[in-house]
Scaffold this active site. Structure first.
Site, PDB file in Angstrom:
ATOM      1  N   LYS A 105      71.773  46.166  70.437  1.00 15.59           N
ATOM      2  CA  LYS A 105      71.929  46.287  71.138  1.00 15.59           C
ATOM      3  C   LYS A 105      73.962  45.995  71.589  1.00 15.59           C
ATOM      4  O   LYS A 105      74.941  46.297  71.440  1.00 15.59           O
ATOM      5  CB  LYS A 105      71.799  46.903  71.871  1.00 15.59           C
ATOM      6  N   SER A 126      77.732  37.214  84.018  1.00 15.48           N
ATOM      7  CA  SER A 126      76.908  38.712  83.608  1.00 15.48           C
ATOM      8  C   SER A 126      78.298  38.225  82.676  1.00 15.48           C
ATOM      9  O   SER A 126      79.071  37.958  82.494  1.00 15.48           O
ATOM     10  CB  SER A 126      77.444  39.714  84.224  1.00 15.48           C
ATOM     11  N   ASP A 184      66.687  41.108  80.162  1.00 18.40           N
ATOM     12  CA  ASP A 184      66.176  42.551  79.868  1.00 18.40           C
ATOM     13  C   ASP A 184      64.409  42.284  79.321  1.00 18.40           C
ATOM     14  O   ASP A 184      64.155  43.366  79.395  1.00 18.40           O
ATOM     15  CB  ASP A 184      66.864  42.589  79.143  1.00 18.40           C
TER      16      ASP A 184
HETATM   17  C1  S3P Z   1      73.899  42.902  78.327  1.00 22.74           C
HETATM   18  C2  S3P Z   1      74.652  42.029  79.491  1.00 22.74           C
HETATM   19  C3  S3P Z   1      73.686  42.045  80.412  1.00 22.74           C
HETATM   20  C4  S3P Z   1      72.159  43.159  80.178  1.00 22.74           C
HETATM   21  C5  S3P Z   1      72.883  44.409  79.282  1.00 22.74           C
HETATM   22  C6  S3P Z   1      73.070  43.629  77.647  1.00 22.74           C
HETATM   23  C7  S3P Z   1      75.692  43.210  77.448  1.00 22.74           C
HETATM   24  O1  S3P Z   1      73.885  42.381  81.619  1.00 22.74           O
HETATM   25  O2  S3P Z   1      71.649  42.858  80.715  1.00 22.74           O
HETATM   26  O3  S3P Z   1      71.228  44.466  77.990  1.00 22.74           O
HETATM   27  O4  S3P Z   1      75.666  43.062  76.653  1.00 22.74           O
HETATM   28  O5  S3P Z   1      76.859  42.262  77.664  1.00 22.74           O
HETATM   29  P1  S3P Z   1      74.568  42.172  82.326  1.00 22.74           P
HETATM   30  O6  S3P Z   1      75.922  41.091  81.915  1.00 22.74           O
HETATM   31  O7  S3P Z   1      75.462  43.164  83.425  1.00 22.74           O
HETATM   32  O8  S3P Z   1      73.950  40.966  83.029  1.00 22.74           O
END
Ligand code: S3P
Length: 449
Positions: free
Chosen positions: A31, A176, A324
Site C-alpha cells: 500500500k 513518521s 502497523d
Molecule cells: C505509512 C506510514 C506509517 C504507517 C502507514 C503507512 C506510509 O504511518 O502506519 O500505514 O506509507 O508512509 P506514520 O508515518 O504516521 O507512522
C-alpha cells in the site's frame, strides 16, 4: 469499489479452522509503495508504467485524486496482470473536494505533493480520517510557504500554493514516513535543498523511489536532503507484496496447528520487518527465502508453519519498523505461552482507530487478560488453554482491527464475530479469498473477493 459498497457495514462470524492452512499465495501489492508510485509518476515529465499496484480502496482514492488534478491514468489488463500507465503532467486545481476515504497516507502524501505541484485543493475523508491529526503535515508545509486552512488541524483541509516554495530544514517531531514523505514531495517544488531530520528511521520507500524516477538525494546520519526543481523522468515499477498484509496470513498459519504456507514476492524493506524479528523471538517457524531486489526494494518469499509461541518484550525502539503490525501481534500474543509486553505505542492512538483501545477491548471481549497504559499493552498469553473467543469485536472503521480478530477466530475455541468487514477492502480486498485458498473455512461468496 463504490463509496456505497465501502460504507455498507457487514458483520461476519469466523469459526475455528478444522484443518491446517496449506499452499502458496501472493500478498496484495504494498500500500505504501502503491501510493508513492502513482504520486511520483504523476509528478514526472513522461509516462510511467506500474505493475503489481494494490487495487484497494485507499490507493484507488489516490488515483482518483490525481485524475481530478489533471493527470491521465489508465489501467490495462495484460496476460501478466494489470498495468497502470500514468502520464506525468502539470497539475491543475480541482473543481471538487479531493476525497481520501479512510486513507491517512493518501491524504497526507497528496497534501505535500499538491503543494509542490502548485495546486489549490480541499482535502477530506471519512469519519475515521476526519479524526486523525493533520497538523503534523500542515505545520511543515506552512513553513514552506503553503497557505493552509483547517479547523484544529483536522480535515477538511484547504491548501493553496504558488511554487517555488521555501526549502526548510526540519526535524521530525516523531518517526513518521508520512510526514517525511509529504515534506519531500513538497520539496520537489521548492527553491533550494530541503533537509528532513529523523530521530529514528522510518520506511524509506519515497527516498528509494525518488531515485528510480531519476532524482538525486542525499541520505546520511538520519538526514535526507533533496534539491527542489528536479525533473523526474518516467519509470517502470513493479510493486512488491505488502508485508503488512502478509502478516495476517503468516499469523493465521502460525496459530493453526500443522499449517505450512508460502507467500511469494513480499517486500522486506528493513524498515518494515520488525514483525519478523519479533516472531523469531517468539519462537515462530518463519523463514525468509530467495531474497532479491525489485524496483529498488528488497523482496523475498516467506514461509510460515504452525508454531508454539512464547511471550516477549517488544521494545519501543522497534515500533517504527512494525507500526502497523501491533494489532495482529497482539492476537498472536494471546495464543502464546506467557506474557507479552509491547512498548512505545503512542502512535497507535491516532491510526485508523485508537488501536490500543481497540486491541485491549477486543482481547478482553475474547477472554484474554490484558492491561494497557498510555503507550503500552501487556497481554497474558492463553498458551495451551486456548483463546476462548466467543466475542463480538468492535472494528471501529479499522481494517487492521477487523483482519486481526478475524484471524483470531480461525484458531480460538469458539467463533469470533467482527461487527464490520467492509473496511478490509481499504487495504486487502482479497483477504478472505486468500485465506480460503489456503484452506480456511469461509463460504463460497469469498471466492472472488
Ligand atoms: C505509512 C506510514 C506509517 C504507517 C502507514 C503507512 C506510509 O504511518 O502506519 O500505514 O506509507 O508512509 P506514520 O508515518 O504516521 O507512522
Amino acid at each position: 469499489m463504490t463509496k456505497a459498497a465501502m460504507t455498507a457495514a457487514s458483520a461476519r462470524r469466523i469459526a475455528p479452522s478444522v484443518s491446517p492452512l496449506r499452499g502458496e499465495v501472493t500478498a496484495p501489492g504494498d500500500k505504501s509503495i502503491s501510493h508513492r508510485a502513482l504520486i511520483l509518476a504523476a509528478r514526472a515529465h513522461a509516462r510511467s508504467e506500474i505493475t503489481g499496484l494494490l487495487e484497494a480502496d485507499d490507493v484507488l482514492r489516490t488515483a482518483a485524486a490525481l485524475r481530478a488534478l489533471g493527470v491521465r491514468i489508465e489501467r490495462d489488463r495484460t496476460a501478466a496482470g494489470a498495468v497502470w500507465r500514468v502520464e506525468g503532467a502539470p497539475w491543475r486545481s480541482p473543481d471538487a473536494t479531493l476525497y481520501f476515504g479512510n486513507s491517512g497516507t493518501g491524504a497526507r502524501l497528496m497534501m505535500g505533493a499538491a503543494a509542490g505541484a502548485g495546486s489549490a485543493a480541499r482535502f477530506d475523508g471519512d469519519q475515521s480520517l476526519r479524526r486523525r491529526p493533520m497538523g503534523r503535515v500542515i505545520e511543515p508545509l506552512a513553513l514552506m510557504g503553503v497557505r493552509v486552512r483547517s479547523r484544529d488541524g483536522l480535515l477538511p483541509v484547504d491548501i493553496d500554493s504558488s511554487p517555488p516554495l521555501r526549502a526548510i530544514d526540519y526535524a521530525l517531531p516523531k518517526p513518521s514516513a508520512q510526514i517525511k514523505s509529504a515534506i519531500l514531495l513538497a520539496a520537489l517544488g521548492a527553491e533550494g535543498a530541503t533537509a528532513v531530520r529523523e530521530t529514528a528511521p522510518s520506511r524509506d520507500h519515497t527516498e528509494r523511489m525518488l531515485g528510480a524516477f531519476g532524482a538525486t538525494l542525499d541520505r546520511a546520519d538520519g538526514v535526507v536532503r533533496l534539491a527542489g526543481g528536479q525533473r523526474l523522468h518516467g519509470a517502470r515499477l513493479s510493486v512488491p507484496g505488502d508485508i503488512s498484509s502478509a502478516a495476517f496470513l503468516i499469523a493465521a498459519a502460525l496459530i493453526i496447528p500443522g499449517s505450512d504456507i508460502l507467500i511469494r514476492h513480499v517486500g522486506v524493506n528493513p524498515q518494515r520487518t520488525g514483525l519478523l524479528q519479533t516472531l523469531a523471538e517468539m519462537g515462530a517457524d518463519v523463514a525468509v527465502a530467495n531474497p532479491r531486489e525489485v524496483s529498488g526494494e528488497p523482496v523475498a518469499d516467506i514461509r510460515a508453519r504452525g508454531s508454539g509461541l512464547r511471550g516477549v518484550l517488544v521494545p519501543a525502539a522497534r515500533a517504527p519498523s512494525m507500526i502497523d503490525e501491533y494489532p495482529i501481534l497482539a492476537v498472536l500474543a494471546a495464543f502464546a505461552d506467557g506474557a507479552t509486553r509491547l512498548e512505545g505505542l503512542s502512535e497507535l492512538r491516532v491510526k485508523e482507530s485508537d488501536r490500543l483501545a481497540a486491541i485491549a477491548a477486543g482481547l478482553a471481549a475474547a477472554g484474554v487478560a490484558c492491561a494497557a497504559g498510555p503507550d503500552w499493552i501487556e497481554i497474558e498469553g492463553c498458551g495451551g488453554r486456548g483463546v476462548p473467543g466467543a466475542a463480538r469485536i468492535a472494528t471501529r472503521l479499522d481494517h487492521r482491527i477487523a483482519m486481526s480478530f478475524a484471524v483470531m477466530g480461525l484458531a480460538s475455541r469458539s467463533p469470533v464475530e467482527i461487527d464490520d468487514d467492509s473496511m478490509i477492502a481499504t487495504s486487502f480486498p482479497g483477504f478472505f479469498a486468500a485465506l480460503r485458498s489456503l484452506g480456511a473455512p469461509f463460504p463460497d461468496k469469498d471466492r472472488s473477493s
